[in-house]
Design an enzyme around this catalytic site. Structure first.
Site, PDB file in Angstrom:
ATOM      1  N   LYS A 152       4.005  -6.509   0.344  1.00 32.04           N
ATOM      2  CA  LYS A 152       3.975  -5.073   0.587  1.00 32.04           C
ATOM      3  C   LYS A 152       5.168  -4.623   1.411  1.00 32.04           C
ATOM      4  O   LYS A 152       5.916  -5.424   1.971  1.00 32.04           O
ATOM      5  CB  LYS A 152       2.660  -4.685   1.265  1.00 32.04           C
ATOM      6  CG  LYS A 152       1.468  -4.712   0.316  1.00 32.04           C
ATOM      7  CD  LYS A 152       0.207  -4.186   0.976  1.00 32.04           C
ATOM      8  CE  LYS A 152      -0.946  -4.125  -0.021  1.00 32.04           C
ATOM      9  NZ  LYS A 152      -2.200  -3.679   0.618  1.00 32.04           N
ATOM     10  N   ARG A 208      -5.767 -11.681   0.204  1.00 29.90           N
ATOM     11  CA  ARG A 208      -5.556 -11.123  -1.133  1.00 29.90           C
ATOM     12  C   ARG A 208      -4.068 -11.237  -1.441  1.00 29.90           C
ATOM     13  O   ARG A 208      -3.242 -10.591  -0.789  1.00 29.90           O
ATOM     14  CB  ARG A 208      -6.013  -9.667  -1.195  1.00 29.90           C
ATOM     15  CG  ARG A 208      -5.860  -9.018  -2.572  1.00 29.90           C
ATOM     16  CD  ARG A 208      -6.315  -7.569  -2.539  1.00 29.90           C
ATOM     17  NE  ARG A 208      -6.208  -6.941  -3.841  1.00 29.90           N
ATOM     18  CZ  ARG A 208      -5.119  -6.341  -4.317  1.00 29.90           C
ATOM     19  NH1 ARG A 208      -4.010  -6.296  -3.567  1.00 29.90           N
ATOM     20  NH2 ARG A 208      -5.107  -5.790  -5.516  1.00 29.90           N
TER      21      ARG A 208
END
Length: 293
Positions: free
Chosen positions: A238, A272
């Site tokens: 991210k 995740r």
């Protein structure tokens, strides 16, 4: 004045729920696990997670499972900042056939459906998915909490403001972590009142938070343990990694691994990730430090 409690994850001051009822079987979270990402969207921010044809779906699924993914998170709606909104039926059409194909080839796979729409979640669970992963924490579909209760499946409760189209403009907080804790406490109470038994907390890295705010949340991640629920950390490739380093998402694996290790030391139970092999290795090394390997 009472001393501040030690929130080291090795301690047992706060007891955290350590099992999930997944399709009638207990999944242990005594040790952290990896969740592999499968995106069926043309505009996911990380190209390496996009999967389309049945052949590539099954190839990527096999790779993630062989590398040690304890569950797969399947999404058909891109939640990256500014992503294009798509109709409900299109989202269903992206993920339902994929779930059918995966479970036909890998019947023991545990599938989480990444959606904020109750009807999509219900369709996915009807085809064999076992967990709902809702980025909106029930705020974008008023029927979601009741649907999770009716289906009696684990529910991943994430923090976000607004929508993927507007969240980047909603990053002002008076006091970030207390506001997150209040948000989770209120929603966990509502879910439990409806009868949802298995709840996972996701602080929502990258959702309505600046890069600096993401690090503030990570730095205080252990404070979420007061809720007594397992915490999911989703930082894989991210912007909090690649923007901080001035690189592209494709170059952010090393940074992701570093942040995942930090999250584990602060109590995260589910990572995740796009890169399962590296996450599993990180978990194994973390367990060495706790002498529970």
């Amino acid at each position: 004045m009472n001393p501040k409690p030690d929130l080291n994850p090795k301690d047992t001051f706060f007891s955290t729920k350590s099992t999930l009822n997944v399709g009638g079987n207990l999944l242990s979270l005594a040790d952290p696990i990896a969740m592999g990402i499968l995106n069926f969207t043309p505009d996911s921010f990380f190209a390496g997670s996009r999967t389309f044809s049945e052949k590539t779906i099954l190839e990527r699924t096999e790779k993630l499972l062989q590398e040690g993914a304890a569950m797969l998170d399947i999404g058909g709606y891109s939640s990256r900042p500014g992503a294009t909104d798509i109709p409900t039926e299109e989202e269903k059409n992206r993920i339902v056939p994929a779930i059918k194909s995966i479970l036909k080839a890998f019947p023991d796979a545990i599938i989480s459906v990444d959606t904020f729409r109750a009807s999509v979640a219900e369709a996915a669970i009807g085809e064999g998915a076992a967990i709902i992963n809702d980025i909106s924490g029930g705020s974008l579909d008023g029927a979601m909490f009741a649907t999770a209760a009716k289906l009696q499946v684990p529910y991943i409760l994430m923090h976000m403001r607004g929508t993927p189209q507007t969240m980047n403009k909603l990053t002002h907080y008076e006091n970030l972590m207390p506001e997150l804790l209040a948000y989770f406490a209120e929603k966990v109470h509502a879910l439990k009142q409806l009868g949802v038994k298995d709840i996972i907390i996701d602080p929502g890295f990258g959702f309505a938070k600046t890069v600096e705010q993401n690090y503030e949340v990570l730095n205080q991640l252990e404070s979420l343990r007061i809720l007594g629920l397992p915490v999911l950390a989703g930082m894989s490739r991210k912007s909090m990694t690649y923007k901080a380093l001035g690189i592209a998402p494709e170059e952010a694996l090393n940074g992701t691994t570093a942040l995942n290790m930090l999250a584990l030391t602060k109590g995260a139970k589910i990572l995740r990730v796009h890169d399962v092999k590296e996450a599993v290795q990180t978990i194994k090394l973390f367990l060495k430090t706790t002498q529970r390997d």
